[in-house]
Design an enzyme around this catalytic site. Sequence first.
Site, short mmCIF file in Angstrom:
data_model
loop_
_atom_site.label_atom_id
_atom_site.label_comp_id
_atom_site.label_asym_id
_atom_site.label_seq_id
_atom_site.Cartn_x
_atom_site.Cartn_y
_atom_site.Cartn_z
N ARG A 85 0.82 -1.22 0.00
CA ARG A 85 0.00 0.00 0.00
C ARG A 85 0.86 1.27 0.00
O ARG A 85 0.36 2.35 -0.26
CB ARG A 85 -0.99 -0.04 1.17
N TYR A 103 -17.19 15.06 -16.16
CA TYR A 103 -17.62 13.66 -16.14
C TYR A 103 -18.68 13.50 -15.04
O TYR A 103 -18.53 14.07 -13.94
CB TYR A 103 -16.41 12.78 -15.89
N ASP A 129 -8.64 17.97 -15.95
CA ASP A 129 -8.84 16.56 -16.30
C ASP A 129 -8.50 16.44 -17.78
O ASP A 129 -9.20 16.97 -18.64
CB ASP A 129 -10.29 16.15 -16.01
N LYS A 138 -9.14 4.98 -19.68
CA LYS A 138 -9.55 5.38 -21.03
C LYS A 138 -8.36 5.26 -22.00
O LYS A 138 -7.94 4.15 -22.28
CB LYS A 138 -10.14 6.77 -20.98
C1 LIG Z 1 -14.12 8.05 -16.86
C2 LIG Z 1 -13.72 9.40 -16.46
C3 LIG Z 1 -13.38 9.67 -15.12
C4 LIG Z 1 -13.46 8.63 -14.02
O1 LIG Z 1 -12.49 7.65 -14.19
P1 LIG Z 1 -12.67 6.12 -13.70
O2 LIG Z 1 -11.39 5.50 -14.12
O3 LIG Z 1 -13.88 5.58 -14.38
O4 LIG Z 1 -12.82 6.17 -12.22
C5 LIG Z 1 -12.95 10.95 -14.82
N1 LIG Z 1 -12.88 11.91 -15.77
C6 LIG Z 1 -13.22 11.67 -17.05
C7 LIG Z 1 -13.13 12.77 -18.05
C8 LIG Z 1 -13.66 10.42 -17.43
O5 LIG Z 1 -14.02 10.20 -18.70
#
Ligand SMILES: *Cc1c(COP(=O)(O)O)cnc(C)c1O
Length: 403
Positions: A76, A130, A195, A220
Amino acid sequence: MDTEASMQPRMTFRSRALATEAVHAGRDDLAALGLHAPPIDLSTTYPSYDSRGEAERIDAFATTGARLDGPPVYARLDNPTTARFETALARLEGTGSAVSFASGMAALTAVLLVRASMGLRHVVAVRPLYGCSDHLLGAGLLGTEVTWTDPAGVAEAIRPDTGLVMVESPANPTLAEVDIRALAHSCGSVPLLVDNTFATPVLQRPVEQGAAIVLHSATKYLGGHGDVMGGVVACDEEFAARLRQVRFATGGVLHPMAGYLLLRGLSTLPVRVRAASATAADLSRRLAADPRIARVHYPKVGGAMVSFEVYGDPHRVISAVRLITPAVSLGSVDTLIQHPASISHRIVAEGDRRAAGVGDRLLRMSVGLEDVEDLWADLCQALSAPPARTAAGTVPESLPAVP
Ligand SMILES: *Cc1c(COP(=O)(O)O)cnc(C)c1O
């Protein structure tokens, strides 16, 4: 690559070009180890015959949050395989450090907890975000208080207890963009979090434009194959140290196998993003010229996401695609389509969703690596599919008129 960044001296933060870093960063020691593929360390614990030495190392981590020299004591705290991914991502984003997490949401949670632990619970944020990020900020789960505003209102919304300004650019799902440089200026000393999940460092490096913190859902594009979940924060070492302490205390660690897959994903990130972006740009032009489409959203920065509003029933398009997969998420090698108002942004209250431009006619498509003609043929047949009828023979869904 955005023009302004490309005009800057290329080596400001990186010593090698992005395409080179993508396949070499985080792997610099492999040849000396006699290895070609990065090793996967699955240890949850690490033996030591020197408990006084371990006590000192644990104290050092508790005080500084700096990465431990030598074995991580317990999984961890750190892991050598996930650390390779962190090193590589920091190089691609041009930051001093990066800290990985079990998911994008775990990464955002850690950022908010670091600021809250400093008494800075107020966040200024720009919609759309998101859906789950919107929810996490707004629902008060972490004691966060949020002021929603547009980029022009950010400076005015900042208070003495503001710990963070947060934006997505291009935003999920409308692909709206903000001028990061101008926004960073409005933030003053408050850190700006961008982001960067949609653009990836291939198309945009927010830190070069004044952002302090870059967040990714690594699930992603970074992973890129729809088979690994992760999140990562790229930032300076000072903030990274706080993030590691929060990660240790809250446990949202990235699994080493996921770290391996994400590092492997990074090596093809530039070619995947560029190829899918070319196809997405082509499809966005075809959609814009199509009489069945009311509006197309495609960002100036480019990328592999295209959103569009249909005159007809969006649910019908989702049910009629055959090559394209009707599924949430994005950034995979294959093309996915979804209806944000029903799925990815369902958790956002209807009024807030609509006000942020996420209408009921909007579809969001993540373009993959298929041939553009095959994708276009599938879209065309789905857009022309006859209306679904109920048993009574009436068209079930009636949508508001296109504004
Ligand atoms: C999917 C997504 C998230 C969240 O990410 P996870 O890996 O699903 O927890 C945050 N920001 C954006 C722009 C996303 O597309």
